[in-house]
Design a protein around this motif. Structure first.
Motif, short mmCIF file in Angstrom:
data_model
loop_
_atom_site.label_atom_id
_atom_site.label_comp_id
_atom_site.label_asym_id
_atom_site.label_seq_id
_atom_site.Cartn_x
_atom_site.Cartn_y
_atom_site.Cartn_z
N TYR A 107 57.92 -12.71 29.35
CA TYR A 107 59.23 -12.97 28.74
C TYR A 107 60.38 -12.16 29.34
O TYR A 107 61.50 -12.66 29.44
CB TYR A 107 59.16 -12.69 27.24
CG TYR A 107 58.13 -13.51 26.48
CD1 TYR A 107 58.14 -14.90 26.55
CD2 TYR A 107 57.18 -12.90 25.67
CE1 TYR A 107 57.22 -15.66 25.82
CE2 TYR A 107 56.26 -13.64 24.95
CZ TYR A 107 56.28 -15.02 25.02
OH TYR A 107 55.37 -15.75 24.31
N PHE A 147 42.00 -12.66 29.67
CA PHE A 147 42.09 -11.46 28.82
C PHE A 147 40.71 -11.03 28.34
O PHE A 147 40.58 -10.37 27.32
CB PHE A 147 43.07 -11.72 27.65
CG PHE A 147 44.33 -12.40 28.10
CD1 PHE A 147 45.19 -11.78 28.98
CD2 PHE A 147 44.64 -13.69 27.70
CE1 PHE A 147 46.34 -12.41 29.44
CE2 PHE A 147 45.78 -14.34 28.16
CZ PHE A 147 46.63 -13.69 29.03
N ILE A 190 59.31 -15.02 22.77
CA ILE A 190 60.32 -14.35 23.62
C ILE A 190 61.31 -13.53 22.80
O ILE A 190 61.74 -12.45 23.24
CB ILE A 190 61.04 -15.37 24.54
CG1 ILE A 190 61.83 -14.65 25.64
CG2 ILE A 190 61.91 -16.32 23.75
CD1 ILE A 190 62.33 -15.57 26.76
N ARG A 204 51.19 -16.26 27.03
CA ARG A 204 50.21 -15.26 26.61
C ARG A 204 50.20 -14.07 27.58
O ARG A 204 49.76 -12.99 27.22
CB ARG A 204 48.82 -15.88 26.47
CG ARG A 204 48.71 -16.85 25.31
CD ARG A 204 48.81 -16.15 23.96
NE ARG A 204 47.60 -15.43 23.62
CZ ARG A 204 47.57 -14.34 22.85
NH1 ARG A 204 48.70 -13.81 22.37
NH2 ARG A 204 46.43 -13.75 22.57
N CYS A 205 50.66 -14.28 28.82
CA CYS A 205 50.79 -13.14 29.74
C CYS A 205 52.04 -12.33 29.41
O CYS A 205 52.27 -11.28 29.98
CB CYS A 205 50.87 -13.61 31.19
SG CYS A 205 49.51 -14.64 31.73
N ALA A 206 52.87 -12.86 28.51
CA ALA A 206 54.11 -12.19 28.09
C ALA A 206 55.04 -11.91 29.28
O ALA A 206 55.50 -10.78 29.47
CB ALA A 206 53.81 -10.92 27.30
N MET A 256 60.12 -10.01 22.18
CA MET A 256 59.79 -9.20 23.35
C MET A 256 60.94 -8.24 23.66
O MET A 256 62.07 -8.67 23.87
CB MET A 256 59.55 -10.12 24.55
CG MET A 256 59.07 -9.39 25.80
SD MET A 256 57.33 -8.89 25.65
CE MET A 256 57.01 -8.30 27.32
#
Lengths: 724, 153
Positions: free
Chosen positions: B137, A397, A668, B133-135, A671
């Protein structure tokens, strides 16, 4: 007590090394140092038409990816393009990282080998298509010569060359002949109507080893006689070790040696746990005379004072000041954005060992050329004596693209100072990472806007205050234009809204906290300020926020394209369930256009609860649509972490947060469902790793303002909601 | 005193301090590196392994506490839920950087072993301790539903 008499400040030393490094890049000729360079000369059976492709008699096509794979999909992108040009079968493709060799593997936009700015596919697109086309043409020609037929009559299907006579051959069977074939005419890449994988389906090449524990990251590297190193790091940025007592550390079972490096005390041990225990048992006295001792609250307050005055002018259309004076309605807003850690899940790490007359590093290298130059400077070697085996990295990142090569440089410093002559693996703890700097800089924006009597936006004045990590780095020459670090103002100074009087200015402050690009860089804060302030101005003008954007973007067709697509897909304008609201934002970054609509409710914790997000993206010709979808989904998630929860604070120069219990990351249950729609395009491919991040914050904030009446101007939301 | 650990059915005698976290015994001594280090304080779930069938954070589990237990890592996980989860993860191309995925898969296998048809809420609850952290999900959720279907078939 070991007293340390001479110490080079870490920052100045590493900066110097890095800066010297880039200066040398142009002058140096890089000799091939690695597998790809050697194989062709050694093995006549191998068909290696260029630096990216190797075909072997076992019918395997090995592709060398010049960009690091840390989740954004370049392995699969490279595979998709080359497999398509070759009409190879998906099963015969394997991808490896290319060795560090800028003469072959430079990022064509950077002129050095490196990954960043969402350029992996954008800079490689033409290069890879041409590389694949040449390989294909030589295979076809080899078959034509072998079979005595015209090459125009040969087709390739699923990795098999075929002729109407019934003759067929695999790549592997022809690679020996292809290796000595010279093309009679230039090869031409396929036209879009001939594509079999590009823009369609090509499953990711790295999924399987990432589901069974086989994928090897830097932290997993095992070499004979290797020791693990943990470094006791200073409590404040800019502090250096003055003295240390290693007695207790050396008593820890498995600890081999303890010694000073310029920025800390290194403990070498049999494994990580022993090294960690050793480092925790150290007593270190630090010299904090040159350390940064300010707190983030004080820095923020100072920035807010500066924001009251116009800074260095980055853009100045019309006369923003007098238009503000004459506006029917004038509003102003001050936004604050904290320091943010990248916190990739694989902690920072690097393996280094002596190799022949030089060294080899195994690490998730994001700027291979700079890592090479920096390590060479530290060890007194020539850059070509520094080999780098780029490893898969557990995220970055931005964190692994440090212009000062912090991970590689400190591994070299440890190797240089150690009595141990074997390989060394340096591992950071999560606390070392969270407290270790290289953050997204803290920023303050002050905006003033004016609306005239007819509801037109007539003035926009934006003052940006923050820190630059570009000045004094090897990137200064390319990224500073007219005295302004572009990365501080991108997304604001180049906004495409048609506003007659528009001024963007910037104050650059020096702070002793190391900072760095964080997924989408300047856009992490500019998009938030611009897109939420626009909504606020729309309200002041009595205008609909979508119609206002359409009007101000009338000359920006690709902005309109994503905006209209997301509006259509989300059914914007139709009634929203009770207790919910929707917000919209559109932003261009890395030459990619993204519009997002967030639908939220108020969660039990008083924060926005994301119900659903719709996204539309225009990143030019889609190469691998499923990777695009994944990157936009991931970008939304990463952006939400930062906007809702992310903050690094300093008290008296000491970092407050230390691990994921205090530096909260999205989980999660937080999200949302995410729909991603891709705008069809035949423009050249542009970035995809970062552009999903910028619009989500303002889309959520705009929805929150509608739901609650609060306009959140202090990030993260965990603070801004309470203080709004 | 050496500590004896049974990992993926194989017993290892290790000369390590009692307080050594199971994670580092598995990675540095036994040499199985699929189980990852992410935080060291049971906040991220990258180090998840099974201890006598229960998903456990190995980074905060001292080896002295698991002597004699059956320890299973990503390299040794097997059975119907594990096959279904790995197949679903591949079918949906879940991983991005991939670093957290061993832990995600172990937690997903634990969930499906207990609950063959989890709802979104069940998934959110069971997988909440595993950071990505990459999501990834959205795909983790979809892949668990997909794995549940595969287990039926």
């Amino acid at each position: 007590m070991t007293l340390l008499e001479t110490n080079t400040s870490r920052r100045s030393f590493l900066r110097g090394a890095g800066a010297a490094g880039l200066g040398l890049v142009i002058g140096f000729r890089f000799e091939p140092h690695g597998v790809a360079g050697r194989a062709a000369a050694q093995n006549a059976d191998v068909f290696e038409p260029n630096a990216f492709i190797r075909i072997t008699p076992d019918n395997i096509v090995t592709i060398f990816c010049k960009h690091i794979e840390f989740g954004q999909g370049p392995f699969t992108g490279f595979a998709t393009i080359i497999a398509d040009e070759l009409d190879a079968s998906r099963d015969q493709i394997q991808v490896e990282h290319a060795p560090a060799d800028a003469s072959k593997y430079a990022n064509l936009f950077f002129k050095i080998q490196g990954t960043g700015g969402s350029t992996a596919m954008a800079n490689s697109w033409d290069q890879l298509r041409q590389a694949g086309a040449e390989a294909r043409a030589r295979l076809v020609q080899a078959a034509a010569e072998e079979w005595g037929v015209p090459s125009t009559e040969i087709t390739i299907d699923g990795g098999v060359l075929k002729h109407a006579s019934g003759k067929q051959a695999s790549f592997g069977a022809l690679c020996q002949k292809a290796a000595i074939t010279e093309l009679k005419s230039a090869a031409t890449p396929k036209t879009p109507d001939q594509w079999t994988y590009i823009g369609k389906t090509f499953p990711k090449v790295d999924t399987k080893p990432k589901t069974n524990g086989e994928a090897v990251f830097t932290i997993d590297v095992k070499l004979p006689d290797m020791l693990t190193c943990v470094i006791a790091r200073p409590p404040r940025f800019g502090a250096t070790p003055k003295s240390f007592d290693a007695t207790a550390a050396l008593e820890v079972n498995g600890v081999a040696e303890v010694f000073a490096v310029p920025h800390g005390i290194a403990v070498l041990a049999k494994g990580y746990w022993q090294a960690r225990k050793g480092a925790d048992a150290l007593q270190v006295e630090w010299d904090e005379s040159a350390a940064e001792t300010r707190g983030s609250a004080g820095i923020m307050a100072h920035y807010k004072e500066l924001a009251a005055k116009t800074g260095q002018i980055a853009r100045n259309d019309g006369d923003a000041e007098s238009a503000l004076e004459n506006g029917a309605t004038v509003i102003e807003a001050t936004y604050s954005f904290p320091y943010l850690a990248h916190a990739p899940l694989e902690p920072n790490d690097c393996v280094i060992h002596r190799d022949g007359d030089g060294v080899e590093l195994l690490l998730g290298s994001q700027l291979q050329t700079i890592d090479q130059m920096t390590v060479a400077a530290v060890l007194g070697l020539k850059p070509e004596q520094v080999a780098i085996k780029t490893m898969l990295a557990g995220g970055s990142f931005g964190r692994r693209a440090t212009p000062a090569s912090d991970m590689a440089a400190e591994a070299a410093l440890v190797l240089k100072a150690a009595k141990h002559q074997g390989p060394i693996k340096v591992i950071w703890s999560r606390e070392d990472d969270i407290k270790g700097g290289f953050y997204r800089p803290l920023f303050v924006h002050k905006l003033r806007g004016a609306v005239d009597g007819e509801g037109n936006i007539v003035s926009w004045d934006q003052v940006i205050v923050g820190q630059s990590f570009v000045f004094g780095s090897p990137f200064e020459q390319t990224l500073v234009k007219h005295g302004i670090d572009e990365l501080m103002v991108e997304g604001a100074s180049n906004m495409e809204y048609t506003i007659p009087n528009l001024r963007v200015s910037v104050h650059r402050e020096e702070v002793g906290v190391p900072t760095l690009w964080w997924r989408s860089v300047g856009h992490t804060h500019t998009a938030y300020a611009v897109e939420t302030f626009l909504d606020e101005l729309a309200a002041a003008a009595g205008a609909d926020e979508l119609e206002l954007r359409r009007k101000l973007l009338a000359n920006s067709p690709r902005h309109l394209g994503v905006l209209n697509l997301v509006v259509e897909k989300a059914g914007w304008g139709s009634p929203v369930a009770d207790g919910r609201a929707r917000g919209i934002a559109v932003h261009k970054s890395f030459n990619t256009f993204v519009a997002q609509i967030a639908e939220i409710s108020k969660g039990e914790d008083g924060l926005p609860k994301l119900e659903k997000v719709w996204c539309a993206v225009d990143c030019g010709q889609p190469i691998n649509p499923d990777v695009i979808v994944a990157q936009i989904q991931g970008g939304v998630g990463y952006g939400l972490s930062g906007v809702l929860y992310g903050a690094i604070d300093l008290e008296d120069g000491r970092v407050v947060q230390s691990n994921f219990d205090e530096y909260r990351a999205l989980r999660i249950d937080e999200m949302p469902e995410i729909e991603v729609h891709i705008v069809p395009s035949t423009e050249k491919p542009t970035g995809i790793g970062e552009p999903g991040v910028p619009p989500i914050g303002p889309a959520v904030a705009n929805a929150w303002a509608k739901l609650t009446g609060q306009r959140v101007k202090e990030l993260p939301f965990t603070r801004g909601v309470g203080n709004a | 005193m050496p500590v004896s650990l049974t990992v993926n059915g194989k017993t290892h005698s290790l000369d390590l301090d009692d307080d050594t976290p199971l994670l580092w015994a598995i990675r540095d001594e036994i040499g199985l590196t699929g189980t990852k280090f992410g935080c060291g304080i049971a906040q991220c779930g990258a180090c998840t392994v099974f201890i006598d069938g229960s998903a456990t954070r190995s980074c905060v589990t001292p080896i002295a506490a698991v002597e004699g237990a059956e320890i299973v890592t990503i390299e040794g996980v097997s059975g119907k839920p594990a096959e279904a989860v790995q197949a679903a993860w591949n079918a949906l191309d879940v991983p991005q950087c991939g670093y957290c995925q061993s832990g995600q898969i172990m937690s997903a296998v634990a969930l499906l072993s207990e609950n063959g048809k989890p709802t979104d809420d069940d998934i959110d609850q069971a997988m909440n301790g595993n950071l990505c952290r990459c999501a990834t999900y959205v795909r983790i959720r979809a892949a668990i539903h997909d794995a549940a279907k595969r287990m039926e078939g």
